[in-house]
Design an enzyme around this catalytic site. Structure first.
Site, PDB file in Angstrom:
ATOM      1  N   LYS A 180       3.449   7.783   0.011  1.00  0.00           N
ATOM      2  CA  LYS A 180       4.398   6.528  -0.069  1.00  0.00           C
ATOM      3  C   LYS A 180       5.550   7.043   0.437  1.00  0.00           C
ATOM      4  CE  LYS A 180       3.991   2.485  -2.475  1.00  0.00           C
ATOM      5  NZ  LYS A 180       2.780   1.981  -2.646  1.00  0.00           N
TER       6      LYS A 180
HETATM    7  N1  GLU Z   1       2.140  -1.056  -0.289  1.00  0.00           N
HETATM    8  C1  GLU Z   1       0.743  -1.394  -0.275  1.00  0.00           C
HETATM    9  C2  GLU Z   1       0.092  -0.922  -1.476  1.00  0.00           C
HETATM   10  O1  GLU Z   1       0.688  -0.346  -2.452  1.00  0.00           O
HETATM   11  C3  GLU Z   1      -0.020  -1.325   0.938  1.00  0.00           C
HETATM   12  C4  GLU Z   1      -0.154   0.039   1.447  1.00  0.00           C
HETATM   13  C5  GLU Z   1      -0.717   0.070   2.768  1.00  0.00           C
HETATM   14  O2  GLU Z   1      -1.124  -0.852   3.289  1.00  0.00           O
HETATM   15  O3  GLU Z   1      -0.784   1.171   3.265  1.00  0.00           O
HETATM   16  O4  GLU Z   1      -1.069  -1.075  -1.682  1.00  0.00           O
END
Ligand code: GLU
Length: 417
Positions: free
Chosen positions: A108
């Site tokens: 993240k």
């Molecule tokens: N931000 C989204 C999540 O928390 C998508 C993450 C992604 O597609 O890598 O799942």
């Protein structure tokens, strides 16, 4: 909603991983590796603002684990984001990719900023500089970012362009891109669509008919608005919706298309006609069949969990329910479709986007949605089976599924050198 410090962030996720590894005899190596993050980068960088001043911003990129594939996870722009939250969200991504069995790890990123207060030009300069700062960690086979709260396809495009300028054309370095530069059909709606699929599967399981089922949605951004639109198409009655400014309620149902238009015009759902105002906290306690928290973490906590009247909670957001609240909901017979399952549609279609980028090929939307439907349905069935077999709530069952998969992968790969 306020929570005690021990009910927040990475501690929550670590505690669940610890508890489940011990209870299920999952390897000690797996437990120890997943209760910390593999790599953490904190960056601090200057951005020229429109008024000629220089702003200095902090950002992060945390890779939690990459045993099952390149690390994967979104980038959040929010004024209150911090390293602990990014660690928690990165760990949730490792679990999420394992629950739905896409060949990724978890990561993240975040920048501490309020994107609503930045001009497009400032947002672009901030994004490009952040991308350059984290370029040491990311890459199509290393760590692949995506959108999250406060970011969108345009931000992904700037990151892709900045990285490609540094390393050569690399569409696979990031997902959630605009269609014109390698984005996938169906990606923009994917998280909401996946959440809709899991809400319907949950409804079927607990014996609620989708036709006429009442739904309250907290958060009317990309995820919440999409869930509302898609569930309304399935015959559900969307009775309440909210955003950061407040919410609206009509027990006879809101006209979702008009609500989306109202939000586009005024920047909020507040003030929508034929509805009474509700606060975000009140929305969580409204009588309804399905509650969709699709905003931020720590919304359903020990204090308000006893007042949740919904039969199903489908978590569009990451970490909206604290562990203490989880216990109360379970004891009260509320069926929770947990974040690592219910909002995995985004990362599933991110995976499909990445595959298309690697293949240099573009699929039809029906094919993308078909894969999403079957991957979500399979994962839901697998987690539900464990939940019934082990007599545990769906979050515990999802973590069991993920941790078993991660432990098996760690054993197979072994330790280098
Ligand atoms: N931000 C989204 C999540 O928390 C998508 C993450 C992604 O597609 O890598 O799942």
């Amino acid at each position: 909603m306020s929570t005690s410090p021990e009910e927040q962030g990475f501690e929550n996720v670590k505690k669940l991983i610890n508890d489940i590894c011990r209870r299920m005899n999952i390897s000690e190596t797996c437990r120890l590796r997943l209760t910390g993050c593999e790599r953490e980068l904190t960056v601090r960088f200057p951005v020229k603002m429109d008024d000629g001043q220089v702003g200095v911003f902090s950002g992060y990129r945390v890779m939690h684990n990459d045993t099952r594939g390149p690390a994967k996870g979104g980038i959040r722009y929010h004024p209150d984001v911090n390293l602990d939250e990014v660690r928690a969200l990165a760990a949730l991504m490792t679990l999420k990719t394992a629950v739905v069995n896409v060949p990724y790890g978890g990561a993240k990123g975040a920048v501490v900023c309020n994107p609503k207060e930045l001009s497009q030009a400032e947002l672009e300069r901030l994004t490009r500089r952040y991308a350059a700062e984290i370029a040491v960690l990311i890459g199509p086979n290393l760590d692949i970012p995506a959108p999250d709260v406060g970011t969108n396809p345009q931000v992904m495009a700037w990151i892709m362009d900045t990285y490609s300028t540094m390393r050569g054309y690399s569409p696979g370095v990031i997902t959630g891109k605009p269609l014109e530069i390698g984005g996938s059909k169906g990606r923009f709606e994917a998280t909401g669509r996946g959440c809709m699929i899991s809400a319907l599967l949950a409804a079927k399981h607990v014996g609620i008919n989708a036709e006429g089922a009442t739904v309250a949605v907290q958060g009317f951004g990309n995820v919440g608005a999409t869930v509302a639109k898609l569930l309304a198409k399935e015959g559900c009655l969307i009775t309440a919706a909210s955003d950061s400014r407040g919410g609206v309620y009509n027990p006879n149902g809101l006209d979702v298309e008009s609500l989306v238009a109202h939000k586009a015009e005024t920047d909020s759902v507040v003030g929508f006609r034929n509805a009474e105002p509700v606060t975000n906290a009140e929305l969580l306690e409204l009588p309804c069949d399905i509650l969709v928290p699709a905003a931020l973490e720590h919304q359903i906590v020990e204090a308000n969990a006893p007042s949740v009247k919904a039969r199903i909670v489908a978590e569009g957001a990451n970490g909206p329910t604290t562990p203490g609240a989880d216990k109360i909901l379970y004891a009260n017979g509320v069926f929770v479709a947990p974040d690592v399952l219910a909002n995995a549609g985004g990362v599933i279609v991110s995976y499909l986007e990445w595959v298309q980028n690697l293949q240099v090929f573009c699929w039809e939307e029906a094919q993308v949605n078909g894969y999403l439907q079957s991957m979500m349905t399979n994962a839901f069935a697998e987690v539900l089976e464990i939940s019934v077999l082990e007599k545990v709530d769906m979050r515990t069952a999802a973590y069991i599924t993920a941790l078993r998969r991660l432990a098996t992968a760690m054993t197979a790969r072994g330790i280098f050198p």
